[in-house]
Design an enzyme around this catalytic site. Structure first.
Site, PDB file in Angstrom:
ATOM      1  N   HIS A  85      14.213  14.166  39.562  1.00 49.43           N
ATOM      2  CA  HIS A  85      13.749  15.022  38.478  1.00 49.43           C
ATOM      3  C   HIS A  85      14.664  16.226  38.273  1.00 49.43           C
ATOM      4  O   HIS A  85      15.360  16.661  39.194  1.00 49.43           O
ATOM      5  CB  HIS A  85      12.322  15.480  38.746  1.00 49.43           C
ATOM      6  CG  HIS A  85      11.326  14.372  38.581  1.00 49.43           C
ATOM      7  ND1 HIS A  85       9.975  14.566  38.691  1.00 49.43           N
ATOM      8  CD2 HIS A  85      11.485  13.052  38.302  1.00 49.43           C
ATOM      9  CE1 HIS A  85       9.351  13.431  38.478  1.00 49.43           C
ATOM     10  NE2 HIS A  85      10.243  12.490  38.255  1.00 49.43           N
ATOM     11  N   GLU A  87      14.038  19.392  37.927  1.00 48.24           N
ATOM     12  CA  GLU A  87      13.741  20.535  38.790  1.00 48.24           C
ATOM     13  C   GLU A  87      14.359  20.333  40.177  1.00 48.24           C
ATOM     14  O   GLU A  87      14.963  21.242  40.741  1.00 48.24           O
ATOM     15  CB  GLU A  87      12.226  20.738  38.944  1.00 48.24           C
ATOM     16  CG  GLU A  87      11.467  20.837  37.643  1.00 48.24           C
ATOM     17  CD  GLU A  87      10.901  19.498  37.192  1.00 48.24           C
ATOM     18  OE1 GLU A  87      11.691  18.549  36.950  1.00 48.24           O
ATOM     19  OE2 GLU A  87       9.683  19.396  37.066  1.00 48.24           O
ATOM     20  N   CYS A 122       5.864  17.678  37.843  1.00 50.39           N
ATOM     21  CA  CYS A 122       4.975  16.786  38.581  1.00 50.39           C
ATOM     22  C   CYS A 122       4.574  17.485  39.893  1.00 50.39           C
ATOM     23  O   CYS A 122       5.208  18.467  40.293  1.00 50.39           O
ATOM     24  CB  CYS A 122       5.669  15.453  38.852  1.00 50.39           C
ATOM     25  SG  CYS A 122       6.948  15.510  40.133  1.00 50.39           S
TER      26      CYS A 122
END
Length: 162
Positions: A85, A87, A122
């Site tokens: 991801h 991030e 998430c």
């Protein structure tokens, strides 16, 4: 992307969210493109976008996303996702010393029409953000200036309640 009106400047927050959105367009994900920018003391210290680990085939290269094929939605089937991801990629490029007290800006884009997706980390990325000492997460929520949400990292949803 937020653009200025006339001679006015866009806000710093919208400028950093524009940077995150620009990185989202580098994403290799077929389901949702995300970009992240980490800022500390008004300086960009790291960026990231979602895609397979370096040197591995991306979904856009193989032409298929297993989560799309199975009709899975946000929060479902991350174990079969090929992407790291945005991030996490941004955090991997920093030391904890750099991330302590920094802010993370996150933008999401829908691959089909490049419309802005309501960004949200998430639970796994939320845990990483909290552990890295990030202060706030600024999430683009839609088109237009000032269309974002600021969430203290400690308030992120970092686990799924059963």
């Amino acid at each position: 992307m937020v653009k200025p009106e006339g001679n006015k400047r866009i806000s710093k927050i919208d400028a950093y969210l524009n940077c995150a959105e620009s990185f989202a367009y580098r994403s290799t994900c077929l389901k949702r493109k995300y970009g992240a920018v980490i800022v500390k003391d008004d300086a960009v210290i790291s960026t990231g976008y979602n895609g397979s680990p370096r040197g591995y085939e991306n979904c856009c290269d193989i032409g298929e996303c297993p989560r799309i094929r199975l009709g899975l939605h946000q929060g479902e089937g991350y174990g079969m996702c090929r992407a790291v991801h945005a991030e996490a990629n941004a955090l991997l490029n920093c030391s904890r010393e750099q991330t302590l007290g920094a802010d993370l800006y996150l933008s999401g884009v829908n691959p089909g029409d490049c419309s802005v997706h309501q960004a949200k980390p998430c639970p796994l990325c939320a845990r990483l953000i909290i552990q890295a000492g990030i202060r706030n997460v600024i999430l683009r929520q839609g088109e237009g200036a000032d269309n974002y949400r600021v969430i203290p990292a400690r308030d992120l949803e970092w686990y799924m309640k059963g």
